[in-house]
Write an enzyme that holds these catalytic residues in place. Sequence first.
Site, short mmCIF file in Angstrom:
data_model
loop_
_atom_site.label_atom_id
_atom_site.label_comp_id
_atom_site.label_asym_id
_atom_site.label_seq_id
_atom_site.Cartn_x
_atom_site.Cartn_y
_atom_site.Cartn_z
N LYS A 96 0.84 -1.20 0.00
CA LYS A 96 0.00 0.00 0.00
C LYS A 96 0.88 1.25 0.00
O LYS A 96 1.74 1.41 0.87
CB LYS A 96 -0.82 0.02 1.28
CG LYS A 96 -2.29 -0.24 1.08
CD LYS A 96 -2.96 -0.25 2.43
CE LYS A 96 -4.40 0.11 2.33
NZ LYS A 96 -5.06 0.02 3.64
O1 G3P Z 1 -9.14 0.70 4.69
C1 G3P Z 1 -9.18 2.02 5.14
C2 G3P Z 1 -9.55 2.06 6.55
O2 G3P Z 1 -8.72 1.29 7.33
C3 G3P Z 1 -9.73 3.41 7.12
O3 G3P Z 1 -10.84 3.30 7.90
O4 G3P Z 1 -12.35 3.76 9.74
O5 G3P Z 1 -9.97 4.55 9.84
O6 G3P Z 1 -11.58 5.60 8.25
P1 G3P Z 1 -11.19 4.40 9.00
#
Ligand code: G3P
Length: 263
Positions: free
Chosen positions: A96
Amino acid sequence: MKLFLDSANLKEIEEAYHTGIINGVTTNPSLMKQALADKKKGKKIDLTDYIQEILTIAKGTPVSLEVKETEEKAMVEEALSLFNQFNPIANNVYIKIPVNSSLKGKTRPFDSLKAIKTLVQANVPINATLIFTPEQALMAAKAGARIVSLFAGRLDDYIRIQHGIGFEKSDYFPAEGIKKGDLHVQDNGLVSGVDLVSKCSHIFRMYNIKCEILAASTRNSRQLREFALAGAHIATVPLDVFKAAISHPKTIEGLTTFLEDVP
Ligand code: G3P
């Protein structure tokens, strides 16, 4: 549409993979930190062993591991080192790379695109992450990323914060956006995270771009449905959202009644 688990927690990964419907795992440094803190509880955890366990459970499906470097050469070196160390375990590592590695006070607009290009030439599969616009996705795809991660849930959060709209993390945000008086709230023409996925999907289909669209930061099961309707190839979903997505009160009620009625 493929379903990925958005977690670095081994227990959650095991539980999700036992369903037999999970097609991959996405991690990021924050998820890794949280998972290690949960597991540690006083014990010393070896990060290499921990990642090896994740890769082994997910064997046969992609696992995204994120770089922490932000300068072009350092990102390439870190990505190659991660890939060479971990891909031999189960042949399922994606690296990534943030679509733009600029930091507050340090602008590096093209380091990521150049790093992606170099890594693609070295046959490293790339998941370009932290994408908030279709044009970022388009540029990452042109650099050769195999997956673009659109942070749909975070875009909804951002739109609400910018417009002073209070919310809980799991709250539903309408795909068609929100009106505040006469104003249709938006971020540079995008009215919601689902709109971001939909517009990106439209562009990729129009130009026959082979890169997969991954809808990320999924907040609730309705949003997961809307990602599917918007044309995402993949949605990455936390375990609690999967649990919500398989549930309906009438399913529980119906089964309870059926079992009470068994003659
Ligand atoms: O895959 C992206 C994710 O991990 C981010 O999620 O909930 O931290 O916005 P969040």
